[in-house]
Structures are given as structure tokens and as C-alpha cells.
Design a protein around this motif. Structure first.
Motif, PDB file in Angstrom:
ATOM      1  N   LEU A   1       0.832  -1.187   0.000  1.00 41.13           N
ATOM      2  CA  LEU A   1       0.000   0.000   0.000  1.00 41.13           C
ATOM      3  C   LEU A   1       0.878   1.254   0.000  1.00 41.13           C
ATOM      4  CD1 LEU A   1      -2.742  -1.067   2.575  1.00 41.13           C
ATOM      5  CD2 LEU A   1      -2.794  -1.238   0.083  1.00 41.13           C
ATOM      6  N   SER A   2       0.273   2.384  -0.292  1.00 40.16           N
ATOM      7  CA  SER A   2       1.029   3.627  -0.422  1.00 40.16           C
ATOM      8  C   SER A   2       0.413   4.717   0.442  1.00 40.16           C
ATOM      9  CB  SER A   2       1.051   4.067  -1.896  1.00 40.16           C
ATOM     10  OG  SER A   2       1.673   5.321  -2.035  1.00 40.16           O
ATOM     11  N   GLN A   3       1.258   5.616   0.922  1.00 39.59           N
ATOM     12  CA  GLN A   3       0.803   6.826   1.613  1.00 39.59           C
ATOM     13  C   GLN A   3       0.848   8.038   0.697  1.00 39.59           C
ATOM     14  OE1 GLN A   3       3.575   6.919   4.915  1.00 39.59           O
ATOM     15  NE2 GLN A   3       2.048   6.062   6.310  1.00 39.59           N
ATOM     16  N   GLU A   4       1.439   7.890  -0.479  1.00 39.76           N
ATOM     17  CA  GLU A   4       1.625   9.010  -1.391  1.00 39.76           C
ATOM     18  C   GLU A   4       0.308   9.381  -2.057  1.00 39.76           C
ATOM     19  OE1 GLU A   4       3.947   9.940  -5.581  1.00 39.76           O
ATOM     20  OE2 GLU A   4       4.805   8.490  -4.189  1.00 39.76           O
ATOM     21  N   TYR A   5      -0.061  10.639  -1.898  1.00 40.89           N
ATOM     22  CA  TYR A   5      -1.317  11.111  -2.497  1.00 40.89           C
ATOM     23  C   TYR A   5      -1.088  12.483  -3.115  1.00 40.89           C
ATOM     24  CZ  TYR A   5      -6.107  12.727  -3.032  1.00 40.89           C
ATOM     25  OH  TYR A   5      -7.274  13.231  -3.546  1.00 40.89           O
ATOM     26  N   ARG A   6      -1.338  12.578  -4.411  1.00 37.45           N
ATOM     27  CA  ARG A   6      -1.159  13.837  -5.115  1.00 37.45           C
ATOM     28  C   ARG A   6      -2.456  14.264  -5.800  1.00 37.45           C
ATOM     29  NH1 ARG A   6       2.124  14.132  -1.985  1.00 37.45           N
ATOM     30  NH2 ARG A   6       4.392  14.136  -2.231  1.00 37.45           N
ATOM     31  N   GLY A   7      -3.571  13.843  -5.232  1.00 37.48           N
ATOM     32  CA  GLY A   7      -4.861  14.262  -5.755  1.00 37.48           C
ATOM     33  C   GLY A   7      -5.272  15.610  -5.193  1.00 37.48           C
ATOM     34  N   THR A   8      -6.532  15.950  -5.357  1.00 34.09           N
ATOM     35  CA  THR A   8      -7.001  17.276  -4.961  1.00 34.09           C
ATOM     36  C   THR A   8      -7.896  17.268  -3.730  1.00 34.09           C
ATOM     37  OG1 THR A   8      -8.891  17.048  -6.460  1.00 34.09           O
ATOM     38  CG2 THR A   8      -6.911  18.074  -7.344  1.00 34.09           C
ATOM     39  N   SER A   9      -8.385  16.111  -3.330  1.00 36.51           N
ATOM     40  CA  SER A   9      -9.332  16.058  -2.225  1.00 36.51           C
ATOM     41  C   SER A   9      -8.591  15.961  -0.893  1.00 36.51           C
ATOM     42  CB  SER A   9     -10.255  14.843  -2.391  1.00 36.51           C
ATOM     43  OG  SER A   9     -11.202  14.784  -1.348  1.00 36.51           O
ATOM     44  N   PRO A  10      -8.852  16.880   0.056  1.00 36.55           N
ATOM     45  CA  PRO A  10      -8.181  16.800   1.361  1.00 36.55           C
ATOM     46  C   PRO A  10      -8.517  15.494   2.073  1.00 36.55           C
ATOM     47  CG  PRO A  10      -9.324  18.901   1.074  1.00 36.55           C
ATOM     48  CD  PRO A  10      -9.773  18.013  -0.042  1.00 36.55           C
ATOM     49  N   ARG A  11      -7.503  14.890   2.723  1.00 39.32           N
ATOM     50  CA  ARG A  11      -7.689  13.625   3.427  1.00 39.32           C
ATOM     51  C   ARG A  11      -6.897  13.639   4.727  1.00 39.32           C
ATOM     52  NH1 ARG A  11      -7.319   9.373  -1.713  1.00 39.32           N
ATOM     53  NH2 ARG A  11      -9.416   9.799  -2.463  1.00 39.32           N
ATOM     54  N   LYS A  12      -7.333  12.797   5.689  1.00 34.82           N
ATOM     55  CA  LYS A  12      -6.646  12.682   6.972  1.00 34.82           C
ATOM     56  C   LYS A  12      -6.350  11.212   7.255  1.00 34.82           C
ATOM     57  CE  LYS A  12      -8.862  16.732   9.121  1.00 34.82           C
ATOM     58  NZ  LYS A  12      -9.748  17.175  10.228  1.00 34.82           N
ATOM     59  N   LEU A  13      -5.164  10.954   7.828  1.00 34.82           N
ATOM     60  CA  LEU A  13      -4.797   9.601   8.212  1.00 34.82           C
ATOM     61  C   LEU A  13      -5.625   9.167   9.419  1.00 34.82           C
ATOM     62  CD1 LEU A  13      -2.745   7.250   7.719  1.00 34.82           C
ATOM     63  CD2 LEU A  13      -1.324   8.321   9.482  1.00 34.82           C
ATOM     64  N   ILE A  14      -6.142   7.946   9.360  1.00 32.26           N
ATOM     65  CA  ILE A  14      -6.915   7.406  10.477  1.00 32.26           C
ATOM     66  C   ILE A  14      -5.946   6.988  11.585  1.00 32.26           C
ATOM     67  CG2 ILE A  14      -8.484   5.562  11.208  1.00 32.26           C
ATOM     68  CD1 ILE A  14      -9.784   7.673   9.420  1.00 32.26           C
ATOM     69  N   PRO A  15      -6.125   7.480  12.819  1.00 29.79           N
ATOM     70  CA  PRO A  15      -5.218   7.130  13.922  1.00 29.79           C
ATOM     71  C   PRO A  15      -5.093   5.617  14.094  1.00 29.79           C
ATOM     72  CG  PRO A  15      -6.695   8.900  14.585  1.00 29.79           C
ATOM     73  CD  PRO A  15      -7.185   8.423  13.250  1.00 29.79           C
ATOM     74  N   GLY A  16      -3.863   5.168  14.364  1.00 27.75           N
ATOM     75  CA  GLY A  16      -3.609   3.756  14.584  1.00 27.75           C
ATOM     76  C   GLY A  16      -3.355   2.968  13.319  1.00 27.75           C
ATOM     77  N   THR A  17      -3.356   3.646  12.169  1.00 28.07           N
ATOM     78  CA  THR A  17      -3.089   2.973  10.894  1.00 28.07           C
ATOM     79  C   THR A  17      -1.932   3.669  10.180  1.00 28.07           C
ATOM     80  OG1 THR A  17      -4.524   4.339   9.466  1.00 28.07           O
ATOM     81  CG2 THR A  17      -5.570   2.538  10.703  1.00 28.07           C
ATOM     82  N   GLN A  18      -1.384   2.998   9.181  1.00 26.47           N
ATOM     83  CA  GLN A  18      -0.339   3.579   8.338  1.00 26.47           C
ATOM     84  C   GLN A  18      -0.862   3.985   6.966  1.00 26.47           C
ATOM     85  OE1 GLN A  18       2.399   0.052   8.940  1.00 26.47           O
ATOM     86  NE2 GLN A  18       3.927   1.688   8.932  1.00 26.47           N
ATOM     87  N   TYR A  19      -1.896   3.300   6.509  1.00 25.01           N
ATOM     88  CA  TYR A  19      -2.308   3.459   5.110  1.00 25.01           C
ATOM     89  C   TYR A  19      -3.806   3.696   4.938  1.00 25.01           C
ATOM     90  CZ  TYR A  19       2.275   1.292   4.412  1.00 25.01           C
ATOM     91  OH  TYR A  19       3.614   1.014   4.451  1.00 25.01           O
ATOM     92  N   VAL A  20      -4.511   4.057   5.990  1.00 28.75           N
ATOM     93  CA  VAL A  20      -5.953   4.257   5.903  1.00 28.75           C
ATOM     94  C   VAL A  20      -6.263   5.732   6.128  1.00 28.75           C
ATOM     95  CG1 VAL A  20      -8.222   3.614   6.802  1.00 28.75           C
ATOM     96  CG2 VAL A  20      -6.379   1.915   6.735  1.00 28.75           C
TER      97      VAL A  20
END
Length: 374
Positions: free
Chosen positions: A86-105
Motif C-alpha cells: 500500500l502507499s501513503q503518497e497522495y497527489r490528488g485534490t481532495s483533502p484527506r486525513k490519516l486514520i489514527p492507529g493505521t499507516q495506510y488508511v
């Protein structure tokens, strides 16, 4: 081992929607067994990975429904049994937040609930979008709308007017994105400016941003006097599927065009019959003309045109939206739903809604589009 595998396969039911729609394929726990837990689903995906891969290639999307997946980490562990990279890299336009306790969600989107998100293949305007997407419902919407609707972009390609399709095949598309320095009050003047470039690239250092953009084939960029950033991506409008070779409609033209808001809101009004969406369609129609008059199409938050810089007729965009809406599938989210999507075939979008809703997302590592492969 083969007997155990057969037993695990027999503990689920594989079917389609009651209306016969084959998108997505639905896998449910068979009644009467201890087979609804997140741990069971994780083990089932691990032991039936080849089956899941085969069904994904046949249908393009799989919905696991009826399992007790209630935490982001449970979702991540299930997905990693199918796609470990899985990847953490995001270069889209929609703002997103990492879900606490996860690396890739991540949250699927931090855009206001009233915003429509049209059908798109995730990051298809980039040279290397993720190969696959994964969604999970941790809190289903209670109001009308809120669906993560799907569409078969192979059907969209096949059903388009051949004359319009050929023009896209010949010219390709160009996506223009304008980012202010940092998200703030200035973004309220243009609803298409959803993030500042510091948020997009997670840095305040222009040199870091420039280095990344230079390493991205097909990306042109320029800085403005007010420290805003313009990024231009050019690419083909159609790509072959990496496995089947089928031609897939592969671009964001109707998403990033400023006609999107008015057109999508009107279609949503026709579907749901909620009058506020009719009003919003007229509000955004008016805003479109105001911004185009004072800024021009290249001065708004985002815009699309043909690859040669010529404008795409709005009649073409309306035709494309008509074909997409004809093929869109609306599935109401249920708690614990896990959805797997082939991002080089099946598009997704979000219908606006009111109230609470929590859909989370993960994605695989970037996969270079065939047209960018050397």
C-alpha cells in the motif's frame, strides 16, 4: 490444505445485486456459521487471494458485505492480505486525513458533504496512478445520497459518440491545477481551490516541490507572483487495461472542467428530487460565468481542455456525463462494507449528503500508465 481451502470458500456466498447488476460482485458470510468477524474475512482473503484476483479481473470490483469490520486497522489488515504494497503518497485534490492507529488508511475525502465528486479513476491525470483502490464503511450515511457510486469506464469508452471519442484519442487531455500557498480564507473565493500547495506536497520548501514535479513525467509547473503554483498535466484520454488490453476511458476531463458543479448538481436533483440541489446547480452556473469572465478558464482552481490547449466543447462534456450517468451504479453503504476496485477500469465518485458519514480509503502503490512506459 485443499480441504480447508474448500471449507473456507464454502463459508461465503458469492452473488450479485438483487436487480441483476453485476457491478460490484458481492461476497457475504454464509448464514449459520461463525464467519462474520473481521479476523475471518482477513483469513478468508489471505487463503483465497487467487480467487479474489480472478474475480477482480472478471468484474472490476468486489464488495465484502455483512462482516464486522468496524476499525481502520481491521480494514488495513484485510486489505494487506490482498495487496501488501500500500502507499501513503497522495497527489490528488481532495483533502484527506490519516486514520489514527493505521499507516495506510485515510478518510475518503474531507470535502464538504454538499460537494458532489464526479466519476473518476483515482489520480488518472498523473503518469502513475494507483493500480487499485480499497474503501471501507465505518459509519454509513443516514440521509439520502452519500453513495460511493461506481461506473464501468470500458462501457463509457464503448458507448461514446465515435466522433467525440476520436477527437479525444487524437488530442488527449490537459489538466490545469492552480494552488495557493496555504489553504485559508482566500480559497473561499473559488470553490475549486480545495487545497494549498503546502498541503498537497506536505512541505513549505519550494525546492522540494520543484524536485518532485521535475521527476514526474508529463508535469509542467510555474510559480506566480503571489506564491501560488500552477501545475499542468498532459496525457492520453484513453489507456489500455494493463491485463486485458481493453480500451478504458482514462481522464478527468469532466471532473476538473468548471462546468462540473452546475451539471452534476442538476443530475443529482433529477435523481433525488431534493430542491436544494436544483438551486445549487443555478448558483454554480452563475459562479462559473463570473469566474470565467474575470479570471479566464486557466485562472480558476482547476480546468481541463484538449491536450493541444483548445477548449473542450461543453456539449462534449455533457455527452460524456450522460454516458457515465447511464452506467452508474448506486450502492447504499452498510456498516463494515469493504470495497475493492480496479482503478484502471472501474471509476468511483461520491454523491452529496447531509449529516454524518465515515468512509475510509487505502490505495496500492503507483502503477505507470501504459502510455508513459518506456
Amino acid at each position: 490444505f485443499s480441504h480447508l481451502l474448500l471449507l473456507l470458500q464454502n463459508m461465503v456466498d458469492i452473488s450479485f445485486r438483487e436487480d441483476g447488476e453485476t457491478l460490484p460482485l458481492i461476497i457475504r458470510p454464509r448464514s449459520g456459521g461463525n464467519n462474520t468477524s473481521a479476523d475471518f474475512l482477513r483469513e478468508w482473503v489471505r487463503d483465497n487471494k487467487k480467487l479474489v484476483e480472478r474475480k477482480m479481473l472478471e468484474h472490476g470490483a468486489i464488495l465484502f458485505r455483512g462482516f464486522s469490520v468496524t476499525k481502520g486497522i481491521e480494514f488495513q489488515e484485510i486489505v494487506q492480505e490482498y495487496e501488501p504494497d500500500l502507499s501513503q503518497e497522495y497527489r490528488g485534490t481532495s483533502p484527506r486525513k490519516l486514520i489514527p492507529g493505521t499507516q495506510y488508511v485515510f478518510t475518503a475525502s474531507e470535502l464538504p458533504p454538499s460537494y458532489p465528486i464526479p466519476q473518476h479513476l483515482e489520480m488518472s491525470f498523473l503518469p502513475a496512478p494507483p493500480r487499485q483502490l480499497f474503501f471501507c464503511c465505518l459509519d454509513p450515511p443516514t440521509s439520502p445520497g452519500g453513495e460511493t457510486c461506481l461506473c464501468d469506464f470500458k462501457k463509457v469508452y464503448n458507448q461514446m459518440d465515435p466522433m467525440i471519442r476520436k477527437e479525444f484519442e487524437d488530442k488527449g487531455t490537459m489538466v490545469v491545477r492552480n494552488y495557493v500557498q496555504k489553504k485559508g480564507k482566500e480559497l473561499l473565493s473559488d470553490p475549486t481551490m480545495m487545497k494549498g500547495w503546502q498541503d498537497v506536497f506536505n512541505t513549505k520548501d519550494k525546492e522540494v516541490v520543484e524536485a518532485e514535479l521535475r521527476s514526474t513525467a508529463g508535469a509542467e509547473f510555474s510559480w506566480k507572483k503571489d506564491d501560488s503554483l500552477r501545475i499542468v498535466n498532459k496525457g492520453k484520454a484513453i489507456e489500455p487495461h494493463p491485463v486485458t488490453g481493453d480500451k478504458i476511458w482514462f481522464n478527468h476531463c469532466q471532473v476538473f472542467h468548471w462546468s462540473m458543479f452546475a451539471s452534476e448538481f442538476y443530475r443529482i436533483y433529477k435523481r433525488l428530487g431534493i430542491f436544494k440541489y436544483y438551486l445549487l446547480s443555478w448558483v454554480y452556473w452563475l459562479l462559473k460565468h463570473i469566474f470565467f469572465t474575470f479570471r479566464g478558464p486557466m485562472g480558476v482552481g482547476f480546468h481541463t481542455c484538449f491536450g493541444d490547449g483548445s477548449e473542450i466543447p461543453e456539449s462534449y462534456l455533457e455527452h460524456i456525463r450522460d454516458v457515465m450517468w447511464k452506467n452508474m451504479v448506486f450502492n447504499r453503504w452498510q456498516l463494515g462494507d469493504v470495497l475493492l476496485i480496479d482503478n484502471y477500469w472501474i471509476s468511483h465518485g461520491r454523491q452529496p449528503y447531509d449529516g454524518k458519514r465515515l468512509i475510509v480509503v487505502s490505495w496500492s502503490k503507483p502503477f505507470v500508465r501504459p502510455s508513459f512506459q518506456k
